[in-house]
Design an enzyme around this catalytic site. Structure first.
Site, PDB file in Angstrom:
ATOM      1  N   ASP A 231      -6.867   1.972  -1.859  1.00  0.00           N
ATOM      2  CA  ASP A 231      -5.513   1.462  -1.727  1.00  0.00           C
ATOM      3  C   ASP A 231      -4.643   2.674  -1.351  1.00  0.00           C
ATOM      4  O   ASP A 231      -5.041   3.816  -1.578  1.00  0.00           O
ATOM      5  CB  ASP A 231      -5.093   0.874  -3.081  1.00  0.00           C
ATOM      6  CG  ASP A 231      -3.641   0.489  -3.107  1.00  0.00           C
ATOM      7  OD1 ASP A 231      -3.208  -0.244  -2.201  1.00  0.00           O
ATOM      8  OD2 ASP A 231      -2.917   0.927  -4.022  1.00  0.00           O
TER       9      ASP A 231
ATOM     10  N   ASP B  22      -0.658   3.007  -1.564  1.00  0.00           N
ATOM     11  CA  ASP B  22       0.483   3.318  -2.413  1.00  0.00           C
ATOM     12  C   ASP B  22       0.078   3.299  -3.881  1.00  0.00           C
ATOM     13  O   ASP B  22      -0.381   2.283  -4.388  1.00  0.00           O
ATOM     14  CB  ASP B  22       1.578   2.276  -2.156  1.00  0.00           C
ATOM     15  CG  ASP B  22       2.942   2.856  -2.350  1.00  0.00           C
ATOM     16  OD1 ASP B  22       3.059   4.102  -2.391  1.00  0.00           O
ATOM     17  OD2 ASP B  22       3.906   2.090  -2.480  1.00  0.00           O
TER      18      ASP B  22
HETATM   19  P1  B16 Z   1       5.156  -2.976   3.492  1.00  0.00           P
HETATM   20  P2  B16 Z   1      -0.448  -0.779  -1.292  1.00  0.00           P
HETATM   21  C1  B16 Z   1       1.927  -1.969  -1.077  1.00  0.00           C
HETATM   22  O1  B16 Z   1       1.065  -0.941  -0.721  1.00  0.00           O
HETATM   23  C2  B16 Z   1       3.017  -1.494  -2.025  1.00  0.00           C
HETATM   24  O2  B16 Z   1       2.462  -1.116  -3.287  1.00  0.00           O
HETATM   25  C3  B16 Z   1       3.998  -2.606  -2.270  1.00  0.00           C
HETATM   26  O3  B16 Z   1       5.019  -2.186  -3.140  1.00  0.00           O
HETATM   27  C4  B16 Z   1       4.569  -3.074  -0.918  1.00  0.00           C
HETATM   28  O4  B16 Z   1       5.466  -4.155  -1.098  1.00  0.00           O
HETATM   29  C5  B16 Z   1       3.419  -3.483  -0.002  1.00  0.00           C
HETATM   30  O5  B16 Z   1       2.528  -2.402   0.150  1.00  0.00           O
HETATM   31  C6  B16 Z   1       3.897  -3.945   1.364  1.00  0.00           C
HETATM   32  O6  B16 Z   1       4.435  -2.863   2.055  1.00  0.00           O
HETATM   33  O7  B16 Z   1       6.516  -3.560   3.278  1.00  0.00           O
HETATM   34  O8  B16 Z   1       5.173  -1.543   3.950  1.00  0.00           O
HETATM   35  O9  B16 Z   1       4.287  -3.850   4.365  1.00  0.00           O
HETATM   36  O10 B16 Z   1      -0.301  -0.393  -2.744  1.00  0.00           O
HETATM   37  O11 B16 Z   1      -1.209  -2.067  -1.083  1.00  0.00           O
HETATM   38  O12 B16 Z   1      -0.967   0.341  -0.439  1.00  0.00           O
HETATM   39 MG    MG Z   2      -1.101   0.296  -4.609  1.00  0.00          MG
END
Ligand code: B16
Ligand code: MG
Length: 219
Positions: free
Chosen positions: A8, A10
């Protein structure tokens, strides 16, 4: 036999939770909506549209799908602006070391992120060369807790789920990994990722040695 790793983004490789928070907060303030850290915690690993629906429901607001999409787009522009400041110094401690180690030992590595900005984030971190494949928010229709993103990543690596270990910091991400038949490592507190096969408090503890010791029969 473990042949690959799916990370993953984030909360595992880097942490842009603060940038997401600031962007949602700016949008919420403009709309006169309530948005605090407690609501923000519910957005961990959740897709953009699912996130705005959670915030909307929290405010008991009545907004049509079209407007909701445009509001999410607005938030994304604020977030993308903040991403310009991200650099190679923004790996979470231990993450870059693990990626280098995995490459050196010949493991296949994929990204498995809900984010549609994942490629931009990797590029800002200068992390693109560590990944053999990228599965992100643009790769599949269904997001976590469905296993689709990880299955897409495993397929791109030409590996079966049982040959991969997924690293996740979100409850829904660990659910997705388990549902897909992957081995799982949770990064974070027990209350959030305690249902993973193995858990480390932070990426700093998740060395290749520690991972191999935790999955003894699989290496
Ligand atoms: P985006 P991950 C996620 O990343 C984030 O943890 C989450 O907070 C966010 O809303 C989601 O990506 C979508 O992100 O708006 O940039 O498409 O933890 O799955 O890497
Ligand atoms: Mg994450």
């Amino acid at each position: 036999m473990i042949k690959g790793f799916i990370f993953d983004l984030d909360g595992v490789i880097t942490d842009t939770a603060e940038q997401h928070f600031e962007a949602w907060k700016k949008l919420a303030d403009e709309l006169g909506w309530i948005f605090d850290r407690k609501v923000n915690e519910k957005l961990r690993g959740v897709s953009r549209m699912a996130s705005i629906n959670i915030i909307k429901d929290h405010n008991k607001a009545n907004v049509d799908e079209d407007t909701l999409f445009h509001l999410a787009e607005k938030k994304n522009n604020y977030y993308k602006e903040a991403l310009k400041e991200l650099s190679q110094d923004d790996f979470l401690p231990g993450a870059k070391e693990l990626l280098i180690h995995l490459k050196r030992e010949g493991f296949k590595v994929a990204l498995g992120s809900s984010s549609k900005n994942a490629k931009t984030v990797l590029s800002q971190l200068q992390a693109t060369p560590y990944f053999d494949a990228v599965a992100d928010g643009n790769s599949t229709k269904r997001s976590k807790p469905e296993p689709d993103i990880f299955l897409f990543g495993a397929k791109a690596l030409k590996l079966k789920p049982e040959e991969c270990i997924v690293f996740e910091d979100a409850e829904s991400g660990v659910d997705a990994a388990k549902k897909g038949g992957f081995h799982s490592v949770g990064i974070g507190p027990k209350g959030r990722v305690g249902h993973a096969d193995v858990r480390f408090e932070t990426m700093k503890e998740a060395t290749l040695f520690a991972v191999k010791s935790s999955f003894k029969n699989l290496f």
